[in-house]
Design a protein around this motif. Structure first.
Motif, PDB file in Angstrom:
ATOM      1  N   TRP A 165       0.801  -1.005  -0.123  1.00  0.00           N
ATOM      2  CA  TRP A 165       0.069   0.037  -0.258  1.00  0.00           C
ATOM      3  C   TRP A 165       0.893   1.415  -0.040  1.00  0.00           C
ATOM      4  CZ3 TRP A 165      -3.557  -1.953   4.600  1.00  0.00           C
ATOM      5  CH2 TRP A 165      -4.662  -2.739   3.951  1.00  0.00           C
ATOM      6  N   ARG A 166       2.094   1.304   0.882  1.00  0.00           N
ATOM      7  CA  ARG A 166       2.899   2.467   0.668  1.00  0.00           C
ATOM      8  C   ARG A 166       3.301   2.675  -0.603  1.00  0.00           C
ATOM      9  NH1 ARG A 166       5.850   4.458   4.819  1.00  0.00           N
ATOM     10  NH2 ARG A 166       8.074   4.106   3.864  1.00  0.00           N
ATOM     11  N   ARG A 167       3.704   1.669  -1.280  1.00  0.00           N
ATOM     12  CA  ARG A 167       4.422   1.830  -2.739  1.00  0.00           C
ATOM     13  C   ARG A 167       3.296   2.339  -3.575  1.00  0.00           C
ATOM     14  NH1 ARG A 167       7.234  -2.509  -1.741  1.00  0.00           N
ATOM     15  NH2 ARG A 167       5.672  -3.705  -2.506  1.00  0.00           N
ATOM     16  N   GLU A 168       2.103   2.075  -3.424  1.00  0.00           N
ATOM     17  CA  GLU A 168       0.930   2.541  -4.093  1.00  0.00           C
ATOM     18  C   GLU A 168       0.774   4.013  -3.976  1.00  0.00           C
ATOM     19  OE1 GLU A 168      -1.847  -1.372  -4.118  1.00  0.00           O
ATOM     20  OE2 GLU A 168      -1.939   0.312  -2.851  1.00  0.00           O
ATOM     21  N   TYR A 169       0.840   4.423  -2.626  1.00  0.00           N
ATOM     22  CA  TYR A 169       0.622   5.650  -2.004  1.00  0.00           C
ATOM     23  C   TYR A 169       1.655   6.386  -2.397  1.00  0.00           C
ATOM     24  CZ  TYR A 169      -1.321   8.934   1.471  1.00  0.00           C
ATOM     25  OH  TYR A 169      -1.620  10.148   2.009  1.00  0.00           O
ATOM     26  N   TYR A 170       2.867   6.213  -2.247  1.00  0.00           N
ATOM     27  CA  TYR A 170       3.967   7.046  -2.399  1.00  0.00           C
ATOM     28  C   TYR A 170       4.678   7.350  -3.781  1.00  0.00           C
ATOM     29  CZ  TYR A 170       3.665   8.188   2.339  1.00  0.00           C
ATOM     30  OH  TYR A 170       3.266   8.532   3.998  1.00  0.00           O
ATOM     31  N   THR A 171       4.419   6.005  -4.443  1.00  0.00           N
ATOM     32  CA  THR A 171       5.117   5.871  -5.865  1.00  0.00           C
ATOM     33  C   THR A 171       4.534   6.424  -7.051  1.00  0.00           C
ATOM     34  OG1 THR A 171       6.196   4.153  -5.080  1.00  0.00           O
ATOM     35  CG2 THR A 171       6.501   4.542  -7.433  1.00  0.00           C
ATOM     36  N   ASN A 172       2.941   5.981  -6.939  1.00  0.00           N
ATOM     37  CA  ASN A 172       2.274   6.461  -8.241  1.00  0.00           C
ATOM     38  C   ASN A 172       1.015   7.212  -7.599  1.00  0.00           C
ATOM     39  OD1 ASN A 172       0.833   4.082  -7.328  1.00  0.00           O
ATOM     40  ND2 ASN A 172       1.632   2.990  -8.779  1.00  0.00           N
ATOM     41  N   ASP A 173       1.093   7.704  -6.153  1.00  0.00           N
ATOM     42  CA  ASP A 173      -0.026   8.293  -5.882  1.00  0.00           C
ATOM     43  C   ASP A 173      -1.381   7.845  -5.729  1.00  0.00           C
ATOM     44  OD1 ASP A 173       2.240  10.685  -6.980  1.00  0.00           O
ATOM     45  OD2 ASP A 173       1.861  10.397  -4.735  1.00  0.00           O
ATOM     46  N   ALA A 174      -1.549   6.475  -5.982  1.00  0.00           N
ATOM     47  CA  ALA A 174      -2.799   5.867  -6.267  1.00  0.00           C
ATOM     48  C   ALA A 174      -2.847   4.736  -5.283  1.00  0.00           C
ATOM     49  CB  ALA A 174      -2.917   5.538  -7.575  1.00  0.00           C
ATOM     50  N   PRO A 175      -3.088   4.738  -3.974  1.00  0.00           N
ATOM     51  CA  PRO A 175      -3.425   3.840  -2.981  1.00  0.00           C
ATOM     52  C   PRO A 175      -4.685   3.168  -3.551  1.00  0.00           C
ATOM     53  CG  PRO A 175      -4.220   5.662  -1.961  1.00  0.00           C
ATOM     54  CD  PRO A 175      -3.623   6.157  -3.479  1.00  0.00           C
ATOM     55  N   SER A 176      -4.900   1.750  -3.085  1.00  0.00           N
ATOM     56  CA  SER A 176      -5.844   0.801  -3.226  1.00  0.00           C
ATOM     57  C   SER A 176      -6.591   0.804  -2.108  1.00  0.00           C
ATOM     58  CB  SER A 176      -5.619  -0.475  -3.807  1.00  0.00           C
ATOM     59  OG  SER A 176      -4.718  -1.107  -2.772  1.00  0.00           O
ATOM     60  N   VAL A 177      -6.303   1.472  -1.041  1.00  0.00           N
ATOM     61  CA  VAL A 177      -7.116   1.327   0.130  1.00  0.00           C
ATOM     62  C   VAL A 177      -7.393   2.968   0.696  1.00  0.00           C
ATOM     63  CG1 VAL A 177      -6.689  -1.014   1.134  1.00  0.00           C
ATOM     64  CG2 VAL A 177      -5.233   1.206   1.620  1.00  0.00           C
ATOM     65  N   GLU A 178      -8.553   3.002   1.559  1.00  0.00           N
ATOM     66  CA  GLU A 178      -8.677   4.133   2.319  1.00  0.00           C
ATOM     67  C   GLU A 178      -7.582   4.538   3.152  1.00  0.00           C
ATOM     68  OE1 GLU A 178     -11.137   5.477  -0.121  1.00  0.00           O
ATOM     69  OE2 GLU A 178     -11.124   6.585   1.604  1.00  0.00           O
ATOM     70  N   ASP A 179      -6.968   5.817   3.581  1.00  0.00           N
ATOM     71  CA  ASP A 179      -6.401   6.067   4.911  1.00  0.00           C
ATOM     72  C   ASP A 179      -6.746   5.372   6.085  1.00  0.00           C
ATOM     73  OD1 ASP A 179      -5.631   9.628   3.930  1.00  0.00           O
ATOM     74  OD2 ASP A 179      -5.149   7.777   2.764  1.00  0.00           O
ATOM     75  N   SER A 180      -8.026   5.229   6.175  1.00  0.00           N
ATOM     76  CA  SER A 180      -8.635   4.671   7.444  1.00  0.00           C
ATOM     77  C   SER A 180      -8.042   3.303   7.593  1.00  0.00           C
ATOM     78  CB  SER A 180     -10.086   4.642   7.755  1.00  0.00           C
ATOM     79  OG  SER A 180     -10.733   4.522   6.501  1.00  0.00           O
ATOM     80  N   GLU A 181      -8.274   2.526   6.402  1.00  0.00           N
ATOM     81  CA  GLU A 181      -7.869   1.065   6.542  1.00  0.00           C
ATOM     82  C   GLU A 181      -6.378   0.953   6.783  1.00  0.00           C
ATOM     83  OE1 GLU A 181      -9.179  -1.554   3.272  1.00  0.00           O
ATOM     84  OE2 GLU A 181      -8.367  -2.989   4.110  1.00  0.00           O
ATOM     85  N   TYR A 182      -5.727   1.818   5.954  1.00  0.00           N
ATOM     86  CA  TYR A 182      -4.086   1.801   6.144  1.00  0.00           C
ATOM     87  C   TYR A 182      -3.718   2.004   7.646  1.00  0.00           C
ATOM     88  CZ  TYR A 182       0.714   2.723   5.717  1.00  0.00           C
ATOM     89  OH  TYR A 182       2.316   2.696   5.988  1.00  0.00           O
ATOM     90  N   ASP A 183      -4.595   3.219   8.375  1.00  0.00           N
ATOM     91  CA  ASP A 183      -4.189   3.333   9.746  1.00  0.00           C
ATOM     92  C   ASP A 183      -4.373   2.266  10.583  1.00  0.00           C
ATOM     93  OD1 ASP A 183      -5.102   7.002   9.696  1.00  0.00           O
ATOM     94  OD2 ASP A 183      -3.267   6.178   8.971  1.00  0.00           O
ATOM     95  N   ALA A 184      -5.663   1.778  10.398  1.00  0.00           N
ATOM     96  CA  ALA A 184      -6.021   0.293  11.383  1.00  0.00           C
ATOM     97  C   ALA A 184      -5.083  -0.568  11.240  1.00  0.00           C
ATOM     98  CB  ALA A 184      -7.754   0.214  10.863  1.00  0.00           C
ATOM     99  N   PHE A 241      -8.364  10.669 -10.109  1.00  0.00           N
ATOM    100  CA  PHE A 241      -7.798  10.548  -8.752  1.00  0.00           C
ATOM    101  C   PHE A 241      -8.527  10.126  -7.478  1.00  0.00           C
ATOM    102  CE2 PHE A 241      -3.500  11.924  -9.610  1.00  0.00           C
ATOM    103  CZ  PHE A 241      -3.698  12.646 -11.055  1.00  0.00           C
ATOM    104  N   ALA A 242      -8.033   9.641  -6.545  1.00  0.00           N
ATOM    105  CA  ALA A 242      -9.021   8.948  -5.442  1.00  0.00           C
ATOM    106  C   ALA A 242      -9.353  10.244  -4.960  1.00  0.00           C
ATOM    107  CB  ALA A 242      -8.328   7.808  -4.611  1.00  0.00           C
ATOM    108  N   ASN A 243      -8.353  11.231  -4.453  1.00  0.00           N
ATOM    109  CA  ASN A 243      -9.028  12.332  -3.506  1.00  0.00           C
ATOM    110  C   ASN A 243      -7.880  13.469  -3.629  1.00  0.00           C
ATOM    111  OD1 ASN A 243      -6.425  11.832  -1.974  1.00  0.00           O
ATOM    112  ND2 ASN A 243      -7.489   9.795  -1.046  1.00  0.00           N
ATOM    113  N   PRO A 244      -8.178  14.713  -3.142  1.00  0.00           N
ATOM    114  CA  PRO A 244      -7.314  15.606  -3.478  1.00  0.00           C
ATOM    115  C   PRO A 244      -5.812  15.600  -3.048  1.00  0.00           C
ATOM    116  CG  PRO A 244      -9.239  16.445  -2.483  1.00  0.00           C
ATOM    117  CD  PRO A 244      -9.609  14.858  -2.398  1.00  0.00           C
ATOM    118  N   ARG A 245      -5.629  14.962  -1.842  1.00  0.00           N
ATOM    119  CA  ARG A 245      -4.225  14.531  -1.591  1.00  0.00           C
ATOM    120  C   ARG A 245      -3.514  14.013  -2.611  1.00  0.00           C
ATOM    121  NH1 ARG A 245      -0.375  11.212  -1.518  1.00  0.00           N
ATOM    122  NH2 ARG A 245       1.261  11.840  -0.361  1.00  0.00           N
TER     123      ARG A 245
END
Ligand SMILES: NC(=O)c1cc2c(=O)c3cc(F)ccc3oc2nc1N
Length: 330
Positions: free
Chosen positions: A23-42, A196-200
């Protein structure tokens, strides 16, 4: 949390590390995570709890041991003279109270706080020499960032020159306003491109662009929140640092306040939570900082996060909001 033995916990920890790193690689490399932040945080907190129970099982590649983002090798690397750290999180007023009590117990003077909106974007560092913008960079892994100077030169609210010939570095959040996000995704859909999934994620994908001409079209904006080496400018509190940066022409968020105690912080959280949807930009919490900069320096940082600030994260918007409304009507 099910009861684990060291043996039964090992494969569970390994699986959590693999999942979070993907998930981190998705989020930080191509800015397109496959999960919501809340699922990542949990999931992240689940790993933290297991690692706390079985420290011998902490893997070196565990995301709990890493600071910040995955670096895109296509960008020139920028060393950060002062590391750009992330922030510890709390998810309830009770946890916030515990954090403040722990902090106050180690300090003689009564602690005042500067309380700020937690803008939902990505961290940005700006370096000026003799009052001229010479470098813009992302947080990267905290010590090494990505050079995005050509891109930041296209962001309308970033001054290219300052009213005084100062050498300084400021840090803040680069974000995409909600209206720009809606326009961008409409254009993405029209071009048959992935929205894009969200503004961030849209802000990250737009700032971390190898082509500045693309960044220029994305209507990014900033709120600066850190003056590096404030003592060089005679600035001794966080609220003065924000006023100092505003006077130099930086965009700073108008909603930060000084709070003397938890009640004032709680009132701020209540007000800002109520006003959240009316904002023209996304926020995902509130940042509570020790206002005194010398006291911040005295308290210092852990490997990953400053001890003198905490991020109070809002609950995930959909489900939680409904639950909270039900709570209030009972
Ligand atoms: N998203 C934000 O609106 C926001 C973020 C940070 C940080 O990430 C941050 C990280 C540090 F190591 C130190 C101070 C910080 O202050 C911050 N202040 C803010 N208002």
């Amino acid at each position: 949390m099910a009861a684990y033995t060291q043996e039964s916990a090992a494969p569970v920890i390994a699986a959590l590390v693999t999942k979070l790193n993907t998930w981190r690689r998705e989020y930080y490399t191509n800015d397109a995570p496959s999960v919501e932040d809340s699922e990542y945080d949990a999931t992240y907190r689940q790993l933290q709890e297991l690692e706390a129970q079985f420290p011998a099982l902490i893997q070196p590649d565990s995301p709990t041991q890493a600071v910040g983002d995955v670096i895109n090798p296509a960008f020139t690397k920028v060393p950060h003279a002062v590391p750009m750290l992330s922030m510890g999180d709390v998810f309830s007023l009770g946890e916030l109270q515990d954090w403040a009590a722990r902090l106050q117990s180690g300090v003689d003077e009564a602690v005042a706080y500067n309380v700020e909106l937690k803008i939902d974007g990505l961290s940005l560092s700006l370096v000026y020499e003799q009052g001229r913008l010479v470098q813009g960079s992302t947080r990267g892994d905290g010590n090494i960032g990505e050079d995005v100077t050509p891109n930041v030169l296209t962001i309308a609210d970033i001054p290219h020159t300052l009213p005084e010939p100062l050498d300084l570095e400021v840090r803040g959040e680069c974000y995409m306003p909600k209206a720009a996000f809606a326009k961008l995704n409409a254009a993405q859909e029209a071009d048959g491109a992935k929205p894009f999934a969200n503004p961030r994620n849209a802000a990250a994908g737009s700032l971390r662009q190898l082509d500045a001409a693309v960044t220029a079209k994305r209507e990014l904006a900033t709120f600066m929140y850190t003056l590096v080496a404030p003592e060089q400018y005679g600035v001794t509190t966080q609220h003065e640092a924000i006023a100092f940066m505003r006077r130099l022409g930086f965009a700073t968020n108008p909603s930060s306040v000084v709070a003397q105690d938890l009640d004032q912080i709680d009132a701020y959280i209540t007000t800002q939570t109520a006003d959240r949807d009316a904002l023209s930009y996304g926020i995902d919490g509130i940042v509570v900082k020790v206002d005194s900069l010398p006291l911040q320096a005295q308290l210092g940082n852990t490997v990953k996060v400053p001890r003198w600030e905490i991020a109070y994260k809002f609950p995930p918007e959909e489900a939680e909001t409904v639950v909270r409304e039900i709570e209030w009507t009972i």
